[in-house]
Design an enzyme around this catalytic site. Structure first.
Site, PDB file in Angstrom:
ATOM      1  N   ASP A 255      26.783  40.993  46.244  1.00  0.00           N
ATOM      2  CA  ASP A 255      27.942  40.236  46.700  1.00  0.00           C
ATOM      3  C   ASP A 255      28.695  40.959  47.811  1.00  0.00           C
ATOM      4  O   ASP A 255      29.221  40.329  48.727  1.00  0.00           O
ATOM      5  CB  ASP A 255      28.887  39.965  45.525  1.00  0.00           C
ATOM      6  CG  ASP A 255      28.379  38.840  44.618  1.00  0.00           C
ATOM      7  OD1 ASP A 255      27.357  38.209  44.968  1.00  0.00           O
ATOM      8  OD2 ASP A 255      29.007  38.593  43.574  1.00  0.00           O
ATOM      9  N   GLY A 256      28.741  42.298  47.758  1.00  0.00           N
ATOM     10  CA  GLY A 256      29.459  43.056  48.781  1.00  0.00           C
ATOM     11  C   GLY A 256      28.874  42.860  50.166  1.00  0.00           C
ATOM     12  O   GLY A 256      29.610  42.710  51.154  1.00  0.00           O
TER      13      GLY A 256
ATOM     14  N   ASN B 222      37.141  37.469  49.630  1.00  0.00           N
ATOM     15  CA  ASN B 222      37.433  37.582  48.198  1.00  0.00           C
ATOM     16  C   ASN B 222      38.918  37.746  47.910  1.00  0.00           C
ATOM     17  O   ASN B 222      39.504  36.933  47.211  1.00  0.00           O
ATOM     18  CB  ASN B 222      36.680  38.776  47.591  1.00  0.00           C
ATOM     19  CG  ASN B 222      35.521  38.369  46.722  1.00  0.00           C
ATOM     20  OD1 ASN B 222      35.140  37.202  46.697  1.00  0.00           O
ATOM     21  ND2 ASN B 222      34.955  39.315  46.004  1.00  0.00           N
ATOM     22  N   ASP B 223      39.488  38.838  48.430  1.00  0.00           N
ATOM     23  CA  ASP B 223      40.870  39.124  48.048  1.00  0.00           C
ATOM     24  C   ASP B 223      41.536  40.138  48.967  1.00  0.00           C
ATOM     25  O   ASP B 223      40.884  40.847  49.732  1.00  0.00           O
ATOM     26  CB  ASP B 223      40.945  39.621  46.594  1.00  0.00           C
ATOM     27  CG  ASP B 223      39.989  40.766  46.290  1.00  0.00           C
ATOM     28  OD1 ASP B 223      39.811  41.635  47.159  1.00  0.00           O
ATOM     29  OD2 ASP B 223      39.416  40.794  45.188  1.00  0.00           O
TER      30      ASP B 223
ATOM     31  N   ASP C 221      51.125  48.267  38.838  1.00  0.00           N
ATOM     32  CA  ASP C 221      50.064  48.966  39.573  1.00  0.00           C
ATOM     33  C   ASP C 221      49.697  48.283  40.883  1.00  0.00           C
ATOM     34  O   ASP C 221      49.040  48.884  41.736  1.00  0.00           O
ATOM     35  CB  ASP C 221      48.813  49.089  38.702  1.00  0.00           C
ATOM     36  CG  ASP C 221      48.956  50.157  37.633  1.00  0.00           C
ATOM     37  OD1 ASP C 221      49.996  50.839  37.624  1.00  0.00           O
ATOM     38  OD2 ASP C 221      48.041  50.297  36.804  1.00  0.00           O
TER      39      ASP C 221
ATOM     40  N   ASN D 195      40.343  39.821  40.488  1.00  0.00           N
ATOM     41  CA  ASN D 195      41.314  38.904  39.901  1.00  0.00           C
ATOM     42  C   ASN D 195      41.015  38.617  38.435  1.00  0.00           C
ATOM     43  O   ASN D 195      41.917  38.597  37.592  1.00  0.00           O
ATOM     44  CB  ASN D 195      41.326  37.600  40.711  1.00  0.00           C
ATOM     45  CG  ASN D 195      42.109  36.489  40.037  1.00  0.00           C
ATOM     46  OD1 ASN D 195      43.328  36.495  40.027  1.00  0.00           O
ATOM     47  ND2 ASN D 195      41.387  35.526  39.468  1.00  0.00           N
TER      48      ASN D 195
ATOM     49  N   SER E 133      39.292  40.496  36.358  1.00  0.00           N
ATOM     50  CA  SER E 133      39.505  41.718  35.585  1.00  0.00           C
ATOM     51  C   SER E 133      40.977  41.931  35.250  1.00  0.00           C
ATOM     52  O   SER E 133      41.304  42.563  34.243  1.00  0.00           O
ATOM     53  CB  SER E 133      38.991  42.936  36.362  1.00  0.00           C
ATOM     54  OG  SER E 133      37.613  42.823  36.633  1.00  0.00           O
TER      55      SER E 133
ATOM     56  N   GLN F 193      37.049  46.720  51.476  1.00  0.00           N
ATOM     57  CA  GLN F 193      36.320  47.324  52.594  1.00  0.00           C
ATOM     58  C   GLN F 193      37.199  47.847  53.721  1.00  0.00           C
ATOM     59  O   GLN F 193      36.776  48.716  54.481  1.00  0.00           O
ATOM     60  CB  GLN F 193      35.317  46.298  53.155  1.00  0.00           C
ATOM     61  CG  GLN F 193      34.272  45.886  52.132  1.00  0.00           C
ATOM     62  CD  GLN F 193      33.403  44.727  52.590  1.00  0.00           C
ATOM     63  OE1 GLN F 193      33.700  44.087  53.592  1.00  0.00           O
ATOM     64  NE2 GLN F 193      32.344  44.439  51.855  1.00  0.00           N
TER      65      GLN F 193
END
Length: 286
Positions: free
Chosen positions: A74-75, A148-149, A178, A192, A194, A244
């Site tokens: 996915d990365g 993604n985010d 956090d 998200n 997690s 990244q």
């Protein structure tokens, strides 16, 4: 973004692999399959040091390819999707390693996929990305995309993050903990999830704010619509795009995030079932 692919007139397909991994055997198998359909496979320069195949830099690869294959996890696909938006080219994810949410099949299954593909049996999905506008202290604006985010986290692990979120110059929320995740629907099954954020259907025109380990029991994730732009302020925090790219928030006077008008065309097998993938990956039901 690319709505249709002229599958009857494909001449060149680009290929990008995950870095620092030798996948020459898999690349040769894909080349062999595509040669049946008189399609040339061209590589990113860094994808192989040994194979005698045409190699290009990433920009040139997108320019000459009808679409691009991401061979990895996915990365690899995520970083490629951000680039694909610049060139209005579709991306096909083939996984090499663990099955992700975005890559659909292994190289061993590629022969069946391309047999169907060149008969027009495939589908295109177009998930939206996030737009991130970082305005520095001189007023210069840097625009970035996130597939993604966007994650805001504390710079010092011993301290607590204090993050303020505004909409139209009015404080929308305030987070102590956090960090904070701003996720796309495609990214809702990543960090998200997690952090106990909701799963949002990939093609929904929405984005998610999810606090990370909030110090308040009343803070909960929220799903926001397209057109809802937020401004984020936080001292001594790091902003990370798709895991990244990192930016120190102290270097900017304004950071705005919202769902972009840009999307990326992802090629999938025609029988791909998003909810079946969720069921298998998350062990829902029997």
């Amino acid at each position: 973004m690319q709505n249709k692919i002229d599958y009857k007139n494909i001449k060149k397909i680009g290929l990008v692999t995950r870095p620092n991994v030798s996948l020459d055997k898999e690349i040769l198998k894909l080349q062999s399959i595509l040669s049946i359909y008189k399609v040339e496979l061209v590589l990113l320069k860094e994808s192989s040091e040994i194979l005698d195949l045409p190699k290009y830099g990433l920009d040139d690869l997108f320019k000459i390819s009808d679409f691009v294959i991401s061979l990895g996890g996915d990365g690899t696909l995520i970083s490629l999707c951000r680039k694909a938006c610049e060139y209005d080219k579709a991306v096909l994810g083939i996984h090499a390693g663990h099955l992700g949410f975005l890559t659909d099949f292994k190289v061993d299954e590629a022969e069946n996929f391309f047999q169907a593909f060149f008969q027009g049996e495939f589908r295109i999905e177009k998930p939206y990305l996030l737009s991130v506008f970082l305005e520095d202290k001189q007023g210069k604006i840097l625009e970035k995309l996130a597939f993604n985010d966007v994650v805001i986290s504390k710079n010092n692990q011993a301290s607590m993050a204090h993050i303020e979120v505004f909409r139209k110059e009015k404080k929308f929320n305030e987070y102590f903990g956090d960090g904070l995740i701003v996720a796309t629907p495609a990214g809702s099954t990543a960090y998200n999830l997690s952090a106990n954020g909701p799963i949002v259907y990939t093609l929904a025109q929405a984005f998610i704010l999810t606090p990370v380990c909030s110090h308040s029991l009343t803070q909960r994730p929220i799903v926001l619509p397209k057109g809802f732009e937020i401004e984020i302020m936080a001292k001594d925090c790091i902003l990370c795009i798709d895991g990244q790219e990192n930016y120190k928030m102290n270097d900017f006077k304004s950071i705005k995030v919202g769902l972009s008008d840009k999307n990326v065309a992802l090629i999938h097998p025609k029988n791909r079932d998003y909810f079946q993938i969720l069921k298998e990956k998350l062990h829902w039901g029997n």
